[in-house]
Enzyme design. Structure first.
Site, short mmCIF file in Angstrom:
data_model
loop_
_atom_site.label_atom_id
_atom_site.label_comp_id
_atom_site.label_asym_id
_atom_site.label_seq_id
_atom_site.Cartn_x
_atom_site.Cartn_y
_atom_site.Cartn_z
N SER A 28 -23.94 19.38 11.99
CA SER A 28 -23.52 19.12 13.37
C SER A 28 -22.40 20.06 13.79
O SER A 28 -22.37 20.53 14.93
CB SER A 28 -23.03 17.67 13.52
OG SER A 28 -24.10 16.78 13.38
N HIS B 277 -30.44 14.66 9.82
CA HIS B 277 -30.22 13.21 9.93
C HIS B 277 -31.55 12.47 10.04
O HIS B 277 -31.77 11.45 9.39
CB HIS B 277 -29.38 12.87 11.18
CG HIS B 277 -27.99 13.42 11.17
ND1 HIS B 277 -27.44 14.09 12.25
CD2 HIS B 277 -27.02 13.38 10.22
CE1 HIS B 277 -26.20 14.42 11.97
NE2 HIS B 277 -25.91 14.02 10.75
#
Ligand code: PNS
Length: 166
Positions: A136, A25
């Site tokens: 994630s 990210h």
């Protein structure tokens, strides 16, 4: 900053659930920050799923991870992304593409969002190879099973996850 100056800034949104934010990210935030004047990382409330981290903590960790990026702000949202984009006068939405597995879903969301709000385009950034494999959901799985996730996440996230064990 004055209103008239703000309106000249090209804003891009980086939406996601960020449960937790990871180095993949951060790669997207950094690159979006280089391409646009203003980046808003938008941490979405998760509906129907039970996140590992509550929304305010996910946003705080994004804030800590992106603190070195001057033109990056962090906000939380619930509801439609295009409504937020319209309100902020955003020019674009940034998403990371790790592999062909991401492509179909990202293409579909880009097309749905574009048909709802044609003036906002989606920019798909191909993830940098050194962080391409990070996700994630796998971080949550490894952490839940007692593994070390510190090489996948920014330092403040590693610290927060470590504290949660005690
Ligand atoms: O990190 P994720 O789970 O890939 O993020 C998905 C997210 C939050 C970007 C997406 O679900 C989203 O935009 N949600 C907001 C609701 C919305 O606008 N849905 C319509 C998408 S076409």
């Amino acid at each position: 900053m004055h209103g008239e100056c703000m309106s000249e800034l090209r804003t891009i949104l980086c939406p996601g659930t960020f449960d937790p934010v990871h180095l993949g990210h951060l790669d997207i935030f950094e690159r979006a920050a280089g391409l646009f004047d203003r980046v808003i990382v938008l941490v979405a409330a998760v509906s129907g799923k039970d996140p590992l981290l509550p929304l305010p903590q996910r946003a705080d960790l994004v804030r800590a991870a992106a603190a070195h990026l001057e033109n990056v702000e962090v906000d939380t949202f619930e509801g439609l992304l295009v409504d937020y984009a319209r309100q902020e006068g955003a020019a674009a939405i940034a998403k990371g593409l790790r592999s062909v597995d991401d492509f179909q879903h990202e293409q579909q969301m880009a097309m749905m969002n574009r048909s709802m709000l044609p003036e906002v385009d989606t920019v798909l950034l191909v993830t940098s190879p050194n962080v391409q494999y990070i996700s994630s959901s796998l971080i949550r799985e490894i952490w839940t099973l007692g593994g070390d996730v510190s090489t996948f996440v920014p330092h403040p996230v590693a610290e927060a996850l470590e504290r949660m064990r005690h």
